[in-house]
Design a protein around this motif. Structure first.
Motif, mmCIF file in Angstrom:
data_model
loop_
_atom_site.group_PDB
_atom_site.id
_atom_site.type_symbol
_atom_site.label_atom_id
_atom_site.label_comp_id
_atom_site.label_asym_id
_atom_site.label_seq_id
_atom_site.Cartn_x
_atom_site.Cartn_y
_atom_site.Cartn_z
ATOM 1 N N PHE A 335 0.828 -1.208 0.000
ATOM 2 C CA PHE A 335 0.000 0.000 0.000
ATOM 3 C C PHE A 335 0.865 1.262 0.000
ATOM 4 C CE2 PHE A 335 -1.777 3.450 2.591
ATOM 5 C CZ PHE A 335 -2.867 3.799 1.811
ATOM 6 N N LEU A 336 1.902 1.288 0.820
ATOM 7 C CA LEU A 336 2.769 2.463 0.866
ATOM 8 C C LEU A 336 3.405 2.726 -0.494
ATOM 9 C CD1 LEU A 336 4.505 1.974 4.339
ATOM 10 C CD2 LEU A 336 2.669 3.564 3.752
ATOM 11 N N THR A 368 3.262 11.102 4.921
ATOM 12 C CA THR A 368 3.806 11.062 6.272
ATOM 13 C C THR A 368 2.860 10.339 7.228
ATOM 14 O OG1 THR A 368 4.968 13.151 5.907
ATOM 15 C CG2 THR A 368 4.642 12.470 8.192
ATOM 16 N N PHE A 369 1.568 10.651 7.114
ATOM 17 C CA PHE A 369 0.587 9.987 7.977
ATOM 18 C C PHE A 369 0.544 8.490 7.703
ATOM 19 C CE2 PHE A 369 -3.707 8.269 8.479
ATOM 20 C CZ PHE A 369 -3.891 8.479 9.845
ATOM 21 N N SER A 370 0.552 8.099 6.420
ATOM 22 C CA SER A 370 0.466 6.684 6.068
ATOM 23 C C SER A 370 1.666 5.912 6.594
ATOM 24 C CB SER A 370 0.374 6.518 4.541
ATOM 25 O OG SER A 370 -0.795 7.116 4.038
ATOM 26 N N PHE A 371 2.862 6.440 6.384
ATOM 27 C CA PHE A 371 4.063 5.755 6.859
ATOM 28 C C PHE A 371 4.079 5.672 8.381
ATOM 29 C CE2 PHE A 371 5.530 6.072 2.577
ATOM 30 C CZ PHE A 371 6.586 5.188 2.455
ATOM 31 N N THR A 372 3.701 6.762 9.036
ATOM 32 C CA THR A 372 3.733 6.793 10.502
ATOM 33 C C THR A 372 2.686 5.853 11.108
ATOM 34 O OG1 THR A 372 4.473 9.097 10.454
ATOM 35 C CG2 THR A 372 3.579 8.270 12.538
ATOM 36 N N ALA A 373 1.452 5.955 10.625
ATOM 37 C CA ALA A 373 0.363 5.161 11.187
ATOM 38 C C ALA A 373 0.573 3.662 10.953
ATOM 39 C CB ALA A 373 -0.964 5.605 10.588
ATOM 40 N N LEU A 374 0.920 3.280 9.726
ATOM 41 C CA LEU A 374 1.125 1.863 9.451
ATOM 42 C C LEU A 374 2.395 1.343 10.107
ATOM 43 C CD1 LEU A 374 0.020 1.671 5.697
ATOM 44 C CD2 LEU A 374 -1.205 0.821 7.702
ATOM 45 N N GLY A 375 3.396 2.200 10.230
ATOM 46 C CA GLY A 375 4.620 1.798 10.918
ATOM 47 C C GLY A 375 4.357 1.474 12.376
ATOM 48 N N ARG A 376 3.535 2.277 13.034
ATOM 49 C CA ARG A 376 3.194 2.015 14.431
ATOM 50 C C ARG A 376 2.294 0.796 14.564
ATOM 51 N NH1 ARG A 376 1.809 8.180 16.625
ATOM 52 N NH2 ARG A 376 3.974 8.936 16.655
ATOM 53 N N LEU A 377 1.386 0.630 13.610
ATOM 54 C CA LEU A 377 0.457 -0.489 13.674
ATOM 55 C C LEU A 377 1.171 -1.827 13.515
ATOM 56 C CD1 LEU A 377 -2.602 -1.095 13.874
ATOM 57 C CD2 LEU A 377 -2.666 -1.069 11.375
ATOM 58 N N SER A 383 11.359 -2.715 8.815
ATOM 59 C CA SER A 383 10.744 -1.805 7.854
ATOM 60 C C SER A 383 9.656 -2.506 7.052
ATOM 61 C CB SER A 383 11.815 -1.251 6.910
ATOM 62 O OG SER A 383 11.234 -0.475 5.888
ATOM 63 N N LEU A 384 8.621 -1.741 6.707
ATOM 64 C CA LEU A 384 7.547 -2.278 5.877
ATOM 65 C C LEU A 384 7.958 -2.380 4.412
ATOM 66 C CD1 LEU A 384 4.480 -0.320 7.340
ATOM 67 C CD2 LEU A 384 5.065 -2.727 7.721
ATOM 68 N N LEU A 385 8.990 -1.642 4.048
ATOM 69 C CA LEU A 385 9.450 -1.615 2.658
ATOM 70 C C LEU A 385 10.810 -2.283 2.525
ATOM 71 C CD1 LEU A 385 8.504 2.046 1.673
ATOM 72 C CD2 LEU A 385 7.314 -0.037 0.967
#
Length: 453
Positions: A335-336, A368-377, A383-385
């Motif tokens: 998604f990112l 920024t919101f997407s990376f931060t929110a999914l990173g915390r989740l 890393s997600l990537l």
């Protein structure tokens, strides 16, 4: 803006029988009848703002009152989208309004309200036919999970559980909506004219700005082969056909070296690209989440291989993937990548200097919101990537600086005005194609796990 102003004028000023024949403007009415009636309803409100906007001959009319009405109407109809997001979480154009119908339909299926979900999707198809992209997912899922009432323990079909009554009720809902939408034009003998507007196959393979899909890469390969062929004296430039892969208002579509792509070819490729997804959901439905994944792959497959695809259609894939990203770490990474690439690919649509700061700020805020929110989740597992994916996304920054800052100041601005569009389309195509392959790899892995005892 002018598209919808003209449609307001057509539906307000002309009889229904003339709606799909009117061609004073280049922006003819080419949405399904239900959306035309939606515009007709809006026109009744618009007349209280500025009646001149409702004159068909007032092309490019943009009074302050007209601009205000258009913006307010979009904001108001986006309330549907907000409500739909709320429903899903519990279980300028009118894209937010339409995405709202899609999310509401998905939410109803998550809540096992399949008839309501089918009704909402039927209405959506008659508002904007681009949602045909995901129709195969709906058809197979409803047939498999609603019309068949039981499964064998291993997940296979129990054929004796098929309910003809459920199929008839489902079909009745769909037929009723289409009858209400297309019925008046069928009675007037105008159905062929309406369909010719909805499916204008005489347009080119791609828009003037290529959508970032497989055909953008095909187009650029054709152009590279032309240059190499001429320089190596394998081709005579004077004998080459004038290549035009774009459409818009240009009724030409051909390549110079590679075989030209026909609408039937894109249809075959599209069906082939979504076949594994619909077969998977037929064999192992996996509930609403399986349906959502199939919907995502149908949307992205159609975007990848469809005819005259609009660049905004990538949002049809980004939206369902955002729901899956909350539950799956692998989907979060995809998604990112896809959302960042897809949203940046829309930058050329906002091309005036006044819009530069707005689109950059919105892009940075969302990313920024997407990376931060999914990173915390999904924290605690690295890393997600993947490293190459990070490098690719950093390349988007370089592309943005080159196209938005450097190019407008260079002498190439007047000699090669199309270059930023070309670079943006081709670079984003790589990310979209890669995301499509990763999504199918994820589906294949899940299928393999399901087969294990």
């Amino acid at each position: 803006f002018e598209v919808h102003r003209n449609w307001l004028a057509i539906t307000h000023s002309l009889p229904v029988s003339s709606w799909y024949h009117e061609n004073t403007s280049e922006w003819t009415l080419d949405y399904p009848p239900l959306f035309a009636w939606f515009e007709f309803g809006l026109s009744k409100v618009a007349q209280h703002f500025d009646k001149n906007m409702l004159l068909v001959e007032n092309l490019n009319y943009a009074s302050p009152e007209t601009v205000m009405f258009q913006r307010l109407s979009v904001i108001f109809t986006d309330l549907v989208f907000i409500f739909a997001v709320r429903e899903c979480s519990r279980c300028v154009q009118y894209n937010g309004f339409l995405f709202g119908f899609l999310l509401l339909s998905v939410a109803k299926h998550q809540q096992s309200e399949h008839l309501q979900g089918a009704l909402l999707f039927s209405v959506l198809l008659n508002l904007k036919h681009i949602y045909l992209y995901v129709a195969p997912a709906y058809i197979v899922y409803l047939l498999r999970s609603y019309c068949f009432t039981r499964d064998v323990k291993d997940g296979s079909i129990e054929w004796r559980s098929f309910s003809l009554l459920r199929l008839l009720v489902l079909g009745g809902i769909v037929v009723s909506v289409f009858t209400l939408s297309f019925g008046p034009f069928l009675v007037m003998g105008q159905l062929p004219q309406v369909l010719s507007r909805l499916f204008p196959f005489k347009r080119g393979l791609c828009h003037a700005y290529w959508a970032p899909n497989i055909w953008a890469l095909y187009n650029i390969l054709d152009k590279v082969l032309v240059v190499l062929g001429v320089r190596l004296k394998l081709l005579q430039e004077a004998e080459l056909p004038r290549a035009s892969m774009t459409g818009g208002l240009v009724q030409e579509f051909q390549h110079s070296v590679l075989p030209s792509i026909s609408p039937s070819t894109t249809l075959f490729c599209t069906l082939l690209s979504i076949l594994p997804a619909v077969v998977s959901i037929w064999r192992r439905p996996r509930g609403a989440r399986g349906f959502l994944r199939c919907l995502l792959l149908c949307a992205l497959g159609s975007f990848m291989f469809g005819w005259h695809v609009h660049e905004k259609a990538v949002l049809l894939a980004v939206l369902p993937l955002s729901i899956l990203a909350v539950e799956s770490r692998e989907d979060a990474g995809i998604f990112l990548l896809l959302s960042t690439t897809g949203h940046y690919s829309l930058f050329p649509l906002l091309h005036t200097p006044a819009e530069l700061l707005i689109k950059v700020c919105l892009m940075l805020m969302f990313t920024t919101f997407s990376f931060t929110a999914l990173g915390r989740l999904h924290r605690g597992k690295g890393s997600l990537l993947r490293p190459l994916e990070v490098i690719y996304l950093l390349g988007l920054v370089a592309v943005a600086i080159a196209c938005e800052v450097v190019f407008p100041l260079s002498p190439w601005k007047h000699r090669l005005p199309f270059l930023p569009l070309l670079v943006t389309s081709v670079y984003c195509s790589v990310g979209v194609c890669y995301s499509f392959l990763r999504l199918y790899l994820s589906l294949w892995r899940s299928d393999c796990k399901a087969k294990q005892p």
